[in-house]
Design a protein around this motif. Structure first.
Motif, PDB file in Angstrom:
ATOM      1  N   ASP A   1     -10.188  -7.116 -11.872  1.00 41.41           N
ATOM      2  CA  ASP A   1      -8.925  -7.023 -12.597  1.00 41.41           C
ATOM      3  C   ASP A   1      -7.783  -6.721 -11.621  1.00 41.41           C
ATOM      4  O   ASP A   1      -7.766  -5.660 -10.971  1.00 41.41           O
ATOM      5  N   GLY A   2      -6.834  -7.663 -11.523  1.00 41.44           N
ATOM      6  CA  GLY A   2      -5.757  -7.520 -10.548  1.00 41.44           C
ATOM      7  C   GLY A   2      -4.869  -6.333 -10.811  1.00 41.44           C
ATOM      8  O   GLY A   2      -4.438  -5.645  -9.877  1.00 41.44           O
ATOM      9  N   GLY A   3      -4.585  -6.053 -12.089  1.00 43.31           N
ATOM     10  CA  GLY A   3      -3.736  -4.909 -12.413  1.00 43.31           C
ATOM     11  C   GLY A   3      -4.364  -3.600 -12.031  1.00 43.31           C
ATOM     12  O   GLY A   3      -3.728  -2.721 -11.429  1.00 43.31           O
ATOM     13  N   SER A   4      -5.645  -3.435 -12.369  1.00 47.33           N
ATOM     14  CA  SER A   4      -6.353  -2.204 -12.007  1.00 47.33           C
ATOM     15  C   SER A   4      -6.424  -2.049 -10.498  1.00 47.33           C
ATOM     16  O   SER A   4      -6.229  -0.945  -9.960  1.00 47.33           O
ATOM     17  N   ALA A   5      -6.694  -3.138  -9.794  1.00 49.20           N
ATOM     18  CA  ALA A   5      -6.784  -3.082  -8.331  1.00 49.20           C
ATOM     19  C   ALA A   5      -5.462  -2.651  -7.728  1.00 49.20           C
ATOM     20  O   ALA A   5      -5.423  -1.825  -6.791  1.00 49.20           O
ATOM     21  N   ALA A   6      -4.354  -3.169  -8.244  1.00 46.51           N
ATOM     22  CA  ALA A   6      -3.041  -2.810  -7.713  1.00 46.51           C
ATOM     23  C   ALA A   6      -2.731  -1.339  -7.952  1.00 46.51           C
ATOM     24  O   ALA A   6      -2.204  -0.644  -7.069  1.00 46.51           O
ATOM     25  N   ILE A   7      -3.077  -0.841  -9.143  1.00 50.20           N
ATOM     26  CA  ILE A   7      -2.815   0.568  -9.454  1.00 50.20           C
ATOM     27  C   ILE A   7      -3.636   1.482  -8.564  1.00 50.20           C
ATOM     28  O   ILE A   7      -3.149   2.489  -8.044  1.00 50.20           O
ATOM     29  N   VAL A   8      -4.898   1.136  -8.367  1.00 46.36           N
ATOM     30  CA  VAL A   8      -5.765   1.973  -7.529  1.00 46.36           C
ATOM     31  C   VAL A   8      -5.271   1.984  -6.091  1.00 46.36           C
ATOM     32  O   VAL A   8      -5.196   3.045  -5.446  1.00 46.36           O
ATOM     33  N   ARG A   9      -4.925   0.813  -5.542  1.00 39.04           N
ATOM     34  CA  ARG A   9      -4.401   0.781  -4.166  1.00 39.04           C
ATOM     35  C   ARG A   9      -3.125   1.607  -4.052  1.00 39.04           C
ATOM     36  O   ARG A   9      -2.933   2.341  -3.072  1.00 39.04           O
ATOM     37  N   ALA A  10      -2.241   1.456  -5.048  1.00 38.40           N
ATOM     38  CA  ALA A  10      -0.968   2.194  -5.016  1.00 38.40           C
ATOM     39  C   ALA A  10      -1.212   3.696  -5.072  1.00 38.40           C
ATOM     40  O   ALA A  10      -0.552   4.480  -4.373  1.00 38.40           O
ATOM     41  N   THR A  11      -2.167   4.127  -5.903  1.00 36.43           N
ATOM     42  CA  THR A  11      -2.469   5.560  -6.029  1.00 36.43           C
ATOM     43  C   THR A  11      -2.994   6.121  -4.708  1.00 36.43           C
ATOM     44  O   THR A  11      -2.578   7.192  -4.257  1.00 36.43           O
ATOM     45  N   ILE A  12      -3.908   5.397  -4.098  1.00 34.12           N
ATOM     46  CA  ILE A  12      -4.482   5.855  -2.824  1.00 34.12           C
ATOM     47  C   ILE A  12      -3.402   5.913  -1.747  1.00 34.12           C
ATOM     48  O   ILE A  12      -3.320   6.867  -0.966  1.00 34.12           O
ATOM     49  N   GLY A  13      -2.558   4.870  -1.686  1.00 36.12           N
ATOM     50  CA  GLY A  13      -1.467   4.872  -0.706  1.00 36.12           C
ATOM     51  C   GLY A  13      -0.482   5.990  -0.945  1.00 36.12           C
ATOM     52  O   GLY A  13      -0.006   6.634   0.001  1.00 36.12           O
ATOM     53  N   LEU A  14      -0.164   6.258  -2.205  1.00 35.88           N
ATOM     54  CA  LEU A  14       0.769   7.334  -2.545  1.00 35.88           C
ATOM     55  C   LEU A  14       0.194   8.690  -2.138  1.00 35.88           C
ATOM     56  O   LEU A  14       0.893   9.540  -1.564  1.00 35.88           O
ATOM     57  N   ALA A  15      -1.085   8.889  -2.434  1.00 34.59           N
ATOM     58  CA  ALA A  15      -1.726  10.156  -2.070  1.00 34.59           C
ATOM     59  C   ALA A  15      -1.718  10.348  -0.558  1.00 34.59           C
ATOM     60  O   ALA A  15      -1.515  11.466  -0.056  1.00 34.59           O
ATOM     61  N   ARG A  16      -1.955   9.243   0.169  1.00 37.60           N
ATOM     62  CA  ARG A  16      -1.940   9.326   1.631  1.00 37.60           C
ATOM     63  C   ARG A  16      -0.567   9.777   2.129  1.00 37.60           C
ATOM     64  O   ARG A  16      -0.463  10.600   3.048  1.00 37.60           O
ATOM     65  N   GLU A  17       0.498   9.235   1.549  1.00 37.22           N
ATOM     66  CA  GLU A  17       1.855   9.603   1.965  1.00 37.22           C
ATOM     67  C   GLU A  17       2.137  11.081   1.698  1.00 37.22           C
ATOM     68  O   GLU A  17       2.852  11.730   2.452  1.00 37.22           O
ATOM     69  N   PHE A  18       1.580  11.597   0.620  1.00 37.25           N
ATOM     70  CA  PHE A  18       1.795  13.001   0.278  1.00 37.25           C
ATOM     71  C   PHE A  18       0.736  13.914   0.884  1.00 37.25           C
ATOM     72  O   PHE A  18       0.735  15.117   0.627  1.00 37.25           O
ATOM     73  N   ASN A  19      -0.197  13.337   1.658  1.00 40.91           N
ATOM     74  CA  ASN A  19      -1.284  14.097   2.278  1.00 40.91           C
ATOM     75  C   ASN A  19      -2.140  14.793   1.215  1.00 40.91           C
ATOM     76  O   ASN A  19      -2.476  15.973   1.313  1.00 40.91           O
ATOM     77  N   ILE A  20      -2.478  14.021   0.171  1.00 41.12           N
ATOM     78  CA  ILE A  20      -3.298  14.517  -0.929  1.00 41.12           C
ATOM     79  C   ILE A  20      -4.614  13.741  -0.952  1.00 41.12           C
ATOM     80  O   ILE A  20      -4.636  12.526  -0.752  1.00 41.12           O
TER      81      ILE A  20
END
Length: 611
Positions: free
Chosen positions: A542-561
């Protein structure tokens, strides 16, 4: 005072005021003694007329006044009969704005509005009824008539008015209105008053979706009481029952007597049918107690019909009709019971009420246990943490998962003692594992918004549990959903900070399914984000789910979470998550939640491969 009488009084006062003003002019333009001649006799006559006018003003229960044309509209004239109400005219003139303090707080905005309308020229005259405080603290009703006084250029010179004492008439009107809307036997609102309140609640509900419920009830076999004990004792029973009804409901609820043995209750703000059912049960229990009526002991029961406002119902009358039908069903079903307007709702509520009762008993009998689901580090396979999940060993239905009872626990408030038990059990278990030198790095569990609400008992319980078990606070992680964070921040914005101050970790559960996720990352310094199972389930196709998961992981990385992926069940999901940068995995791919004894064996191994 009738309308025609008010006109006569107004004319008389108008003439008197004109005479007084004429006197002021005559005094300003008074001729010298040398110029006095035959007109002196006429002046004496004028002064006699003025004296008559002054006596009229002083002997009638009304007050003349003048206000300044501009804000704050201070008093520049008040007739001396204001002394009838304990005020000194000179003191009022010395403090021109003091008069406003004597107006009832609820009436003051309306009076100020009327004055503003006259002073703005939008209307040359205004009228209204206000309560004004006398010097001894009593409030009396006055009718106020005011108008603007203008010069030849239509400039406002003053605001002139008359206050007419209508307290006796007003109180008589209020008494009649009270009598018209009150049941004379019980002093409760009658049917007409209740239906008016129901119509108001319906209008509010239609505009704001504010819910409310209607209870319609009557006494079972009340005719037998009248026939065997007499109508006088029957009346005493009705009065005693009315007192019990008003004593068991909330202050915001309205109890009314319709006729005979019929009563109705309006319950604003009631959202949960189960709450309505519990209240109906309390009412039946309260009413069922024995009554001592003029030397006789009487026992009665009641039947109750219940309806709850919902969009689509045309009017309040239809809601009451539903309550009436539900009451008949309760009667037909054997009396001494309640029924909802809908059979489906009735069944659902009864199941929930039963569940709540069983939950309460389960807490007393210690029927709950904790299972633990590992959180696995990839690719090492070591156990990075555990999530504690509550299970209910139901005596008839077997092992129940949280989805089958947590909602009922939250709505009934039982989530607080249940959450206290979970907290104590987690800390006790962590202490046991520490004594075996197999303590996991992190043990987490979920919190409900109810647990974090004032008076903040959970904070005290958490601090005490950590202290009593000698646990490093950093080994405990609290999981909160975004909706809980939102509720908590609105109720008490520093709740999360107070928890963090105790040293425990905080994680956002089901990240991305709530509201304002970025705002919470900025506002709350959380340690981990848990990627919601509903997004993991769609991976990798599912492309939508994949995009959300990648975005969440990238966001957490930026916040060091850190991130944890929940609900991982397949190798394809695991592969996608690892490539996207998520290293901590939780889900059936590595195993279901297991009891503490089995968890102990997993911890001793220190790592976990796929089951």
């Amino acid at each position: 005072m009738s309308g025609s009488a008010l006109i006569v009084v107004a004319i008389a006062f108008g003439a008197a005021l004109a005479a007084l003003l004429f006197l002021a002019v005559r005094r300003d333009a008074a001729p010298s003694k040398a110029a006095a001649g035959p007109g002196a006799a006429n002046a004496g006559a004028d002064l006699g007329d003025i004296a008559v006018a002054a006596r009229i003003i002083e002997n009638v229960a009304a007050i003349l006044y003048r206000l300044e044309p501009l804000p704050p509209h201070g008093v520049i004239y008040v007739s001396r009969n204001v002394t009838r109400y304990g005020y000194d005219p000179d003191e009022l003139l010395d403090a021109p704005e003091l008069y406003l303090e004597s107006v009832h707080p609820r009436d003051r905005p309306r009076l100020l509005s009327d004055i503003a309308i006259v002073s703005s020229g939008n209307s040359h005259q205004m009228g209204g009824e206000y309560r004004i405080r006398t010097s001894d603290g009593r409030y009396l009703w006055f009718e106020n008539r005011m108008h603007g006084v203008y010069d030849t250029d239509e400039r406002l010179l003053a605001i002139e008015g008359i206050l007419i004492d209508i307290d006796d008439r007003k109180r008589a009107e209020l008494a009649l209105a009270h009598q018209a809307h009150t049941d004379p036997l019980t002093e409760l609102p009658n049917r007409e008053a209740f239906m008016g309140l129901a119509a108001q609640a319906f209008a509010v509900g239609k505009r704001t979706a504010e819910p409310f419920a209607i209870f319609y009830l009557d006494i079972d076999r009340f005719k037998d009481v009248n026939d065997t004990l007499g109508h006088s004792k029957g009346d005493e029973l009705l009065k005693a029952l009315a007192l019990r009804l008003t004593g068991v409901v909330r202050k915001s609820d309205s109890v009314a007597r319709f006729s005979g043995d019929e009563f109705a209750i309006l319950l604003p703000g009631l959202t949960d049918p189960a709450e309505a059912a519990l209240l109906a049960t309390r009412i039946m229990s309260s009413v069922a107690g024995p009554y001592s009526i003029l030397g006789s002991e009487v026992h009665v029961t009641v039947s109750i019909g219940i309806t709850i406002y919902r969009p689509g119902v045309p009017n309040a009358e239809e809601l009451f009709r539903e309550a009436d039908l539900a009451l008949r069903q309760a009667k037909d079903g054997g009396r001494n019971q309640y029924r909802f307007h809908s059979a489906e709702l009735d069944l659902m509520v009864r199941e929930r009420v039963t569940l709540v009762g069983e939950l309460r008993s389960a807490l007393e009998r210690n029927e709950f246990e904790l299972h633990y689901q590992p959180q696995v580090d990839i690719p090492s396979g070591r156990i990075a943490g555990l999530e504690a999940l509550v299970r209910w060993n139901h005596p008839r239905r077997g092992l129940l998962l949280p989805g089958q009872f947590i909602a009922a626990a939250e709505k009934s408030g039982l989530i607080v003692p249940l959450g206290r038990w979970v907290l104590g059990e987690v800390c006790r278990q962590v202490r046991t594992w520490r004594s075996m030198a197999i303590m996991p790095p992190i043990t987490s569990f979920n919190l409900s918004a109810v647990q974090l609400a004032p008076p903040f008992e959970f904070e005290r319980d958490l601090a005490a549990a950590l202290r009593e078990n000698g646990i490093d606070p950093g080994a405990i992680e609290l999981e909160l959903t975004e909706s809980i964070l939102m509720e908590t921040s609105q109720a008490g914005g520093d709740t999360i900070e107070r928890l963090r101050a105790l040293g425990v970790r905080v994680a956002i559960d089901d990240f991305g399914t709530g509201y304002s996720s970025l705002e919470y990352l900025l506002a709350f310094h959380v340690h981990r984000l848990k990627i919601a199972q509903q997004f993991v389930r769609g991976l990798p196709d599912d492309g939508g789910s994949a995009a959300i998961v990648r975005a969440t992981i990238g966001l957490a990385r930026e916040f060091n979470i850190e991130t944890v992926a929940e609900g991982v069940e397949t190798a394809a999901q695991l592969e996608f998550l690892v490539k996207a940068g998520c290293r901590c995995i939780q889900g059936h791919y590595f195993g279901k939640a297991i009891p503490s004894q089995q968890t102990e064996m997993v911890l001793r191994r220190g790592s976990l491969n796929r089951v």
